[in-house]
Enzyme design. Sequence first.
Site, PDB file in Angstrom:
ATOM      1  N   ASP A 182      39.020  63.095  58.621  1.00 59.16           N
ATOM      2  CA  ASP A 182      40.372  63.574  58.947  1.00 59.16           C
ATOM      3  C   ASP A 182      40.438  64.988  59.498  1.00 59.16           C
ATOM      4  OD1 ASP A 182      41.467  61.198  58.306  1.00 59.16           O
ATOM      5  OD2 ASP A 182      42.759  61.920  56.700  1.00 59.16           O
ATOM      6  N   ASP A 229      45.955  60.164  46.982  1.00 57.55           N
ATOM      7  CA  ASP A 229      45.698  58.744  47.187  1.00 57.55           C
ATOM      8  C   ASP A 229      44.251  58.362  46.911  1.00 57.55           C
ATOM      9  OD1 ASP A 229      44.794  60.078  49.445  1.00 57.55           O
ATOM     10  OD2 ASP A 229      46.025  58.958  50.854  1.00 57.55           O
TER      11      ASP A 229
END
Length: 886
Positions: free
Chosen positions: A482, A72
Site C-alpha cells: 500500500d 482490519d
Amino acid sequence: MPRTRILTAVLALAAGLLAGAPPALAAEPVEREVSIAADTYTWKNARIDGGGFVPGIVFNRKERNLAYARTDIGGAYRWQQSTKTWTPLLDHVGWDDWGHTGVVSLASDPVDPDKVYAAVGTYTNDWDPGNGAVLRSANRGATWQKTDLPFKLGGNMPGRGMGERLAVDPHRNSVLYLGAPSGKGLWRSTDSGATWSQVANFPNVGNYAQDPSDTSGYASDNQGIVWVTFDESTGTAGSATKTVYVGVADKENAVYRSTDAGATWQRLAGQPTGYLAHKGVLDTANGHLYIAYSDKGGPYDGGKGRLWRYTTATGTWTDISPVAEADTYYGFSGLTVDRQKPGTLMATAYSSWWPDTQIFRSTDSGATWTKAWDYTSYPNRENRYTMDVSSSPWLTWGANPSPPEQTPKLGWMTEALEIDPFDSDRMMYGTGATIYGTENLTAWDSGRTFAIRPMVQGLEETAVLDLASPPSGAPLLSALGDIGGFRHTDLTKVPPMMYTSPNFTSTTSLDYAESDPNTVVRVGNLDSGPHIAFSTDNGANWFAGTDPSGVSGGGTVAAAADGSRFVWSPQGAGVHHTTGFGSSWRASTGIPEGAIVESDRVDPKTFYGFKSGKFYVSTDGGATFTASPAAGLPSGDSVRFKALPGGRGDIWLAGGASDGAYGLWHSTDGGATFTKLSNVEQADTIGFGKAAAGASYQTLYTSAEIGGVRGIFRSTDKGATWTRINDDAHQWGWTGAAITGDPRVYGRVYVATNGRGVIYGDTSDTGGGGGGTDPTPTPTGGCAVTYRITNQWAGGFQADVQLSNTGSTAWNGWSLSWTFPGGQTVSQMWNAEHGQSGPSVTAKNVGWNGSVAPGSSVGFGFTGNWSGTNIKPAAFKLGDRACTVN
C-alpha cells in the site's frame, strides 16, 4: 487506498499451507542438537506511524481518555493519554491463529471500564482456515480470554467499516450482542462474552454482497448484521436495556428494533429503502437515532448516500442529508454525536476519493450543515481546518496535485469518526492510512479554523513484503504493501517520505549489491507506469527503469554482488536479465515464469531461482539457468531463500507446507545439493546478521517451528542449536514474509509482519557480538566524504553523509568534523552522535558502527536549519586528517 497487499499476502500463505506432497529427500538430514532456551529481547517497531486502514475508534462512555482503535489486519490498540500514543493489544496472537489479528468490531464496557471485548477473524472465505472468536479482557486489553465461534468473522472483508457489530448492554453489562456475517445472524452472550448463542427469533440475516458472482468467496459473502445500538434511556442499572436497534445489510429492510430486551424484533416502520445502513448512532438526550446510508458496503466503494434522523418517540423519519441526493457521488458512513452538546453531530463522505473526503457538521440535529471545506470558485477551495503532518511527513505522498486536490488530503475511507464523549473539542477519525484528530474542534462553529494532525503514534499497520539491512548506509530498507516502503536511517523516527520516483502502491521485492550497498533495486505494483526502480545512493533517491513487455506486477528482483547487473522475475512476464540499470532487458532461458530469484553475494555473475520444487542456477549473469539436480525441496512455492553474504555458493532455503516437505535446507555447493536440518520442523524465512563474538559464521534468524514451538529463532553456530528470541506475548500473527539480521549490530533482527509493521528486536546478551568501540577514536590512513542534501524546504533541510575508509588499516571508531559556511545548525542526527559549537560540527560513531574496514564506508544523516543560503561544507576532517571531498 485499496489494500491489495493483504490479498497477496494471504494467497501466498494459503499456497504455503495447502500445496505440496512429500518427495524423497536429496540427502539424509544432519543430526543437530535442539536448544530452544529463550534469550531476553526488547521488541519495538521501526517507526512508520500508521500505514493502514483504521475502520473503528471507540471511546468509553464512563471514563475520560479511555479509547480504543481497531484495524482490519493489524490488531487493536488502546490510547495512552499521558504520551498521546497507542499501545498494541493483540501482539500475543500466534501463528496458528493469525486471522485473529483482524478485528471486525470492538466494544468498551460502559459499566466497568476495565472490560473490553474484540470480535476477531480476518476472512470469511477459505483464505483464513480458522473460525472467528470473541476476545474478552478484564484489564483493558493487557491479557485476554478467548471464546471460539462456530463461524468466521471478516476483519478484512468488504463492509468492515460498518458497525460496531459488537455491543455491551449499558445497564446489564453481562449482556452482549454480536452481528455475524455470512448469514449467521445475530448472537447474544449473557455471561460477559464467555458463551454465545444465536438469537433464534431475529428475523433477518442480511442479503447484501458486494459481488455475488465472485467465486473466491471474498466479495460474494453476505455482509450480514452490521451494527447494534442500545437505547440507554429504556433501562435501569442491573436490568437489560429494553430497546435495542440493529442494522442489517439489506437495502430494503435495514433497521430492526426490539422493545422487550431482545425477546421480539420488528422491522422499523417507514424506514428509507434502497440503501445500506452503515452506522446507527443514538442521541438519547433528544431521542434521535441518526443513520448514515450508502448504496455500497465500503470501504472503497459507494456512489450515493443519505443521512436520516429517526425520532424514537414519534416514529418520524426525516431526511437530514447535507446535500441533495443528485449531488452525492459518495456514501455516508462516519457518524458521531457530541455527548456534551446534544444536537451536534458529524458525518463523513467516506467514499469521496477525489478531490478529497468531506466531513459535515451540524449543531441543530441535522437541520443545517457546514462542510470541512468548500469551493470558493472552482477549482479553488477554502478549508475550515489546517493540517500539520510534520510528525508523519510521508502523508503528503510526495505529491504536488493540481487544485481542487490538495496534499496532504483530509483522508479517504473515513468510516471511523468519533467526538470524545467528555471533550467537545477532541475528535478522532480513521482513514486508509492513519488516524487524524483535533483538539480544538469547536473552533469550527465560530468560523475559526480547527487544527488537524496525526494522532497515530504507536499504531503500526503496514504489511511487510521484504526487508534488507545493508552493511553500510541506512540500517533498514523495507518493501511494504500500500505505501511502498521506506529507508530508515533512524529506527526510532518516522522517515520523511516513502520511496518515490516512482511511488509503487506495493513494493514486492528489493535488493542491494552486496559489495556496493549504494546500488539498490526495488520492484512493485503500479496501476500505470514502470514496475522497477533503481538507486545509486542507498535508497535515498530513485529513478525508474523500463519494463519488459507484458509486465503486470512486481514479482522478485536480484542485484548482482557488484551491482553490475540485475535479474528480474516480474508478474506477467518471464524471468529477464540486464546489465546496467534496466534500460534493455533480455529474456532468461532455462527457468520458468514466476520463479523466485536471488543473487550470489560474492560472484556477480551467479544468480539463483526456485519454482515448484526445483532450484535453478545461472553462472552467466542470468542469461541462462540450469535446473539443479537437488531433490526433496518443497514442492509448492511458499519458499524463501538467500545466499550468505561473503560466502560463495552458500545458500539457505526455508519453506514448504504441512502436508509435504517443510523446513530449512542448506547448500554449500551453489545449490547442487541441499541438506535438510533435522532440528527444524518448519521454517518460513531465513536471514543473516552479525556473527557472535568468537563465531566464524554469521548469525542465522528464522520464523520457524523448532522443538514443537513456533517462534522467532536465532542460531550462532550454523544451525546446530537454536534459541527462541521472542515470547508468547510477542508473536504478531503471521511472520512468514521476510526476516533479516543486522550486519552491524549483533543480535538485532528485523521481522516482517502482516499488519503490525516492521518489528525489530535487540538482545540483552552483551557478550554476543559486542559492537562497542574505543571511546577515543584514533583512525589512521586516508578518508573520503560524500555530502548530499537529500531534501530541502523553507528554513530546513535533510542531508546524508558517507564517510569512506580509503586507507589500508581498519578503523575502530571515528570522529568527523566540518564547518558550515552559511550558519546552518544540526537539529537531529541519526547513526552518529553530534555536537556543534557555532558553525563547527563534530559527528562521532555510535557503538555499533565504529568499525570500518579498508575500502568500506559508513553513513549517517541529519536534519538541520538554514537561512539565507544552504551552502555545502567545503572541507572535512577525520581527527586531524583532511578527507577527500567527493
